[in-house]
Design a protein around this motif. Sequence first.
Motif, mmCIF file in Angstrom:
data_model
loop_
_atom_site.group_PDB
_atom_site.id
_atom_site.type_symbol
_atom_site.label_atom_id
_atom_site.label_comp_id
_atom_site.label_asym_id
_atom_site.label_seq_id
_atom_site.Cartn_x
_atom_site.Cartn_y
_atom_site.Cartn_z
ATOM 1 N N GLU A 208 0.823 -1.202 0.000
ATOM 2 C CA GLU A 208 0.000 0.000 0.000
ATOM 3 C C GLU A 208 0.856 1.252 0.000
ATOM 4 O OE1 GLU A 208 -2.458 -0.008 3.442
ATOM 5 O OE2 GLU A 208 -0.801 0.175 4.867
ATOM 6 N N SER A 209 0.269 2.336 -0.468
ATOM 7 C CA SER A 209 0.933 3.635 -0.465
ATOM 8 C C SER A 209 0.171 4.571 0.456
ATOM 9 C CB SER A 209 0.992 4.223 -1.879
ATOM 10 O OG SER A 209 1.863 3.481 -2.706
ATOM 11 N N LEU A 210 0.881 5.191 1.377
ATOM 12 C CA LEU A 210 0.285 6.114 2.332
ATOM 13 C C LEU A 210 0.695 7.528 1.958
ATOM 14 C CD1 LEU A 210 1.274 4.170 5.583
ATOM 15 C CD2 LEU A 210 -0.798 3.888 4.213
ATOM 16 N N VAL A 211 -0.251 8.444 2.028
ATOM 17 C CA VAL A 211 0.020 9.849 1.720
ATOM 18 C C VAL A 211 -0.312 10.673 2.960
ATOM 19 C CG1 VAL A 211 -0.415 11.777 0.167
ATOM 20 C CG2 VAL A 211 -0.629 9.421 -0.677
ATOM 21 N N PRO A 212 0.685 10.929 3.805
ATOM 22 C CA PRO A 212 0.444 11.696 5.024
ATOM 23 C C PRO A 212 0.011 13.135 4.711
ATOM 24 C CG PRO A 212 2.545 10.563 5.126
ATOM 25 C CD PRO A 212 2.069 10.480 3.708
ATOM 26 N N GLU A 213 -0.740 13.730 5.616
ATOM 27 C CA GLU A 213 -1.125 15.125 5.455
ATOM 28 C C GLU A 213 0.114 16.010 5.459
ATOM 29 O OE1 GLU A 213 -3.929 16.326 8.364
ATOM 30 O OE2 GLU A 213 -5.356 14.706 7.931
ATOM 31 N N ASN A 214 0.080 17.054 4.640
ATOM 32 C CA ASN A 214 1.160 18.048 4.565
ATOM 33 C C ASN A 214 2.475 17.491 4.038
ATOM 34 O OD1 ASN A 214 -0.617 19.941 5.803
ATOM 35 N ND2 ASN A 214 -0.042 19.153 7.825
ATOM 36 N N SER A 215 2.436 16.302 3.417
ATOM 37 C CA SER A 215 3.677 15.727 2.889
ATOM 38 C C SER A 215 4.002 16.225 1.488
ATOM 39 C CB SER A 215 3.588 14.199 2.874
ATOM 40 O OG SER A 215 2.614 13.769 1.940
ATOM 41 N N GLY A 216 3.016 16.853 0.830
ATOM 42 C CA GLY A 216 3.238 17.301 -0.531
ATOM 43 C C GLY A 216 2.819 16.246 -1.538
ATOM 44 N N SER A 217 2.547 16.683 -2.749
ATOM 45 C CA SER A 217 2.039 15.773 -3.771
ATOM 46 C C SER A 217 3.103 14.858 -4.336
ATOM 47 C CB SER A 217 1.408 16.589 -4.917
ATOM 48 O OG SER A 217 2.379 17.451 -5.492
ATOM 49 N N ASN A 218 4.382 15.130 -4.032
ATOM 50 C CA ASN A 218 5.459 14.323 -4.612
ATOM 51 C C ASN A 218 6.039 13.300 -3.641
ATOM 52 O OD1 ASN A 218 6.709 16.188 -2.918
ATOM 53 N ND2 ASN A 218 8.570 16.260 -4.176
ATOM 54 N N SER A 219 5.415 13.116 -2.481
ATOM 55 C CA SER A 219 5.973 12.226 -1.464
ATOM 56 C C SER A 219 4.925 11.239 -0.972
ATOM 57 C CB SER A 219 6.486 13.041 -0.262
ATOM 58 O OG SER A 219 7.411 14.019 -0.673
ATOM 59 N N VAL A 220 5.299 9.956 -0.943
ATOM 60 C CA VAL A 220 4.420 8.928 -0.399
ATOM 61 C C VAL A 220 5.261 7.946 0.414
ATOM 62 C CG1 VAL A 220 2.780 9.083 -2.325
ATOM 63 C CG2 VAL A 220 4.620 7.393 -2.400
ATOM 64 N N ILE A 221 4.567 7.098 1.174
ATOM 65 C CA ILE A 221 5.210 6.013 1.901
ATOM 66 C C ILE A 221 4.740 4.711 1.280
ATOM 67 C CG2 ILE A 221 5.451 4.855 4.127
ATOM 68 C CD1 ILE A 221 4.639 7.592 5.402
ATOM 69 N N ASP A 222 5.654 3.939 0.721
ATOM 70 C CA ASP A 222 5.322 2.622 0.185
ATOM 71 C C ASP A 222 5.564 1.593 1.285
ATOM 72 O OD1 ASP A 222 4.654 3.550 -2.363
ATOM 73 O OD2 ASP A 222 6.737 3.529 -2.997
ATOM 74 N N ALA A 223 4.523 0.834 1.636
ATOM 75 C CA ALA A 223 4.598 -0.049 2.792
ATOM 76 C C ALA A 223 4.109 -1.450 2.460
ATOM 77 C CB ALA A 223 3.768 0.523 3.944
#
Length: 289
Positions: A208-223
């Motif tokens: 899954e990919s997580l998109v934290p708040e305030n991380s920006g549109s170019n940053s995700v967490i692949d988990a």
Amino acid sequence: MTAIDPGLQSLKRQHPEWEPWLAVVQTILRETADPKWDAVVPLRAQIQSKVPLLAEAKLELEKSLLGPFSEQLMRVACRSGTPQMATLKTALDAKLDVFTLFRASLNQDGDRIKEVAVALGADPEAFQAVAVLIPVPFLHACNRHWARSLTASWLEGYCPVCGAWPAFAEVRGIERSRHLRCGRCGGAWQARGLYCFYCGMTDHKELESLVPENSGSNSVIDACTRCRGYVKSFTTLQGSPPDRVILDDLASVELDVAAVEQGYKRPQGAGYFLNVTVAENSAWRGFFA
């Protein structure tokens, strides 16, 4: 002003409370540019499938190369003002076995580093945080010499130079090619899509990919929901220079915090145990048996 200074100054402005640790990082990054480390890069072994280039290396190094830098790094760290880092002064007062420490740090042997810390009376976590950085200038030199020889066939989750797990991933350009980046040697290598670098999971239902708040549109967490490992991923036009990787990793610490809050973690230790040996030599040279 060096190329790394703008990135460091930006982090100091954004996180003034980090300034003591950023002094340690600055010491590391300026040392990586010193050409004396290029002189001790070993001859490159033949590339083997799934085996990093430094694996089983037998290094012979001069104490005058390792000793002063190790002491400088410990001295900067112990001035950070925290009680834990202040305990590193014991490493300056004692006769530190720099060859044992350099070998343990190269191999990411956390148990051996902890043993050295306990023997010195230093805080184990603080000592390890600094000790693992000691080989970074040497590892950057290895990457400078070997980067062009790496093949696109390397698709392991750990670094093809030093066996470390990635600091983050980059999705580059309009082709959206994916590359992993090493926080120790600054290296880059191609990455598989829909794949857990840690446990080999390929089932998209477990990834899954997580998109934290305030991380920006170019940053995700692949988990990965199976092994609970994660990697930060940034969309960018081109890859960061090697000496920027450690700064990019620090600058995105909010993604690490978000991942940990969701129950994910980075694996401890190395992705591949190098089993490097390090001995003293009166001449600056390194070689493979």
